[in-house]
Enzyme design. Sequence first.
Site, short mmCIF file in Angstrom:
data_model
loop_
_atom_site.label_atom_id
_atom_site.label_comp_id
_atom_site.label_asym_id
_atom_site.label_seq_id
_atom_site.Cartn_x
_atom_site.Cartn_y
_atom_site.Cartn_z
N CYS A 1 59.81 34.95 -2.90
CA CYS A 1 58.50 34.41 -3.28
C CYS A 1 58.62 32.91 -3.62
CB CYS A 1 57.98 35.19 -4.48
SG CYS A 1 56.28 34.82 -4.94
N CYS B 1 47.42 40.78 -1.56
CA CYS B 1 48.36 39.73 -1.26
C CYS B 1 48.98 39.21 -2.56
CB CYS B 1 47.72 38.59 -0.48
SG CYS B 1 46.52 37.66 -1.42
N CYS C 1 54.88 39.46 -5.43
CA CYS C 1 56.11 39.84 -4.72
C CYS C 1 57.12 40.42 -5.70
CB CYS C 1 56.76 38.63 -4.05
SG CYS C 1 55.91 38.03 -2.60
N GLY D 1 77.29 58.02 4.87
CA GLY D 1 76.41 58.89 4.09
C GLY D 1 77.11 59.94 3.27
N CYS E 1 52.39 33.53 -3.89
CA CYS E 1 52.70 32.92 -2.60
C CYS E 1 51.74 33.36 -1.50
CB CYS E 1 54.15 33.20 -2.19
SG CYS E 1 54.44 34.90 -1.67
#
Lengths: 290, 210
Positions: free
Chosen positions: A280, A248, A274, A39, A252
């Site tokens: 996808c 959705c 997606c 980091g 897909c």
Amino acid sequence: MNGSETKPVWLDTYNFAFLDEGSKREIRRKTLKAVAIPGYQVPFASREMPIARGWGTGGLQLTLALIGRGDRLKVIDQGSDDSVNAVSIRRLVENTTGIETTVDTAAATLIQTRHRIPEQPLRAGQILVLQVPLPEPLRLIEPREEVTRRQHAEMDYSAMWLALYEDIVRWGDITVGHSYPCLAHGRYLFSPSPIPRWDIPKLHQAACLYLFGAGREKRIYAIPPYTDVQPLSFDDYPFAVERLAGACCRLCGSTSTFLYEIDDAASGQKLYQCSDTAYCQQRRQERGQA
Amino acid sequence: MARFDMVHDAQDVYRRLLDAMARPGKINDLGPVREKIPPEAALAPGLAVMALTLLDGEVSFAVLSQAPEAAERYLKWSTRSRPAPLTEADYIFVDKHLNAGETAALLQGAKRGTLLRPDQSATLFLAVTRLAAPGEGVPGTIHLRLKGPGIPGERPGAVVGLPRLWIAGRCQVNSEYPLGIDMVLVDSAGRIMALPRTTTVEEGAPVWDM
């Protein structure tokens, strides 16, 4: 996509992987320190590249310093293999190394990405290189590098906590959508680059190595595998990923991936798709749709 | 004899080193590349390979060995890097057995970085006899239990030829994270194992999974 077109190969014109060996060595030394201090932003020289600063030069320099003849590279831009930025970077690496590239996440050993982590879990032996526009998580709160460097040294992150608290007071919730500030190994506050909240849990205790490169800001940092990554949150306002209730993917049908919202001009409806195009595509192939 | 390829050999060695650094305690084999190190290097081939991969005129190094002048000359001419005192060197290569005083002087003197720049710290490459699989039962093996970033849970390690002093000394030097030194053990068969500053090392018998 690969191989069907004739491409110039510049192996005789440029050094292998474009960068000179001195630049690669510096980046390599800096990545080793970055891995040893998760980091922490390690300054590096950052060369001029044949693409403009702010278009992925940090990620590209990491990729070029890492890549070897045994690698298979995948480049994505916001989850897509086919956007201009991804295609240009992929071609540059192909032309100056002669190595094969792929769109298959599982087949890649090295993945350069802008603002997404692939949906398919990455494994040991894979390195994800993230392009970073603003590596300093405190920059929007404190403009002076001198001061933010001291704040990191003293682990003084009160200004960030306060900013998140003010967000809750003003809006009723933490409104940070991307680049969500996280703590690495319980010590350094870092910016995970503008990935959505959806991808943040993938950084925690992962199997793969994450390297972050900011070309314009000249910083390299890393999240090694199996490292604690905690997004900052309050007990009564826990961290949560984005949720689109009932949405959705229109291609897909996925409900378990990060989705883009698309306005359908013809019907006036909102559609979802997606963001990870390779994932996808693979889902559709498995279901016999493509 | 084939020469060390500064493009492809360096890349290959770097990736094995990066993987080792990201997964402390994991043993990575450098492969046949160390056969490319000539005898005039006067340095364990595994250490010389690391030096050729990382050093150039931008950084400094120090060598502790039986013939440090010869090794320094070789590294200076082949990498254009410059030798520096132990307290200033970016990369330190240890290729001989150090006594307690020498070990303490090295660990106490090596750069640990500052809170503003913890990356400006030394990386130590240490030649050991053998990095063994835990439970191999070679006499003189020190068993280690490693924890920290890069390790899922706990990882066992076994080293032959690492004086015990190093374990306590390293722990003390790295007690003020993020300050510290990063170590890479290199054995005579050309295998490497990294112990970055984040790794906590405890000495102990291996835990058997029954």
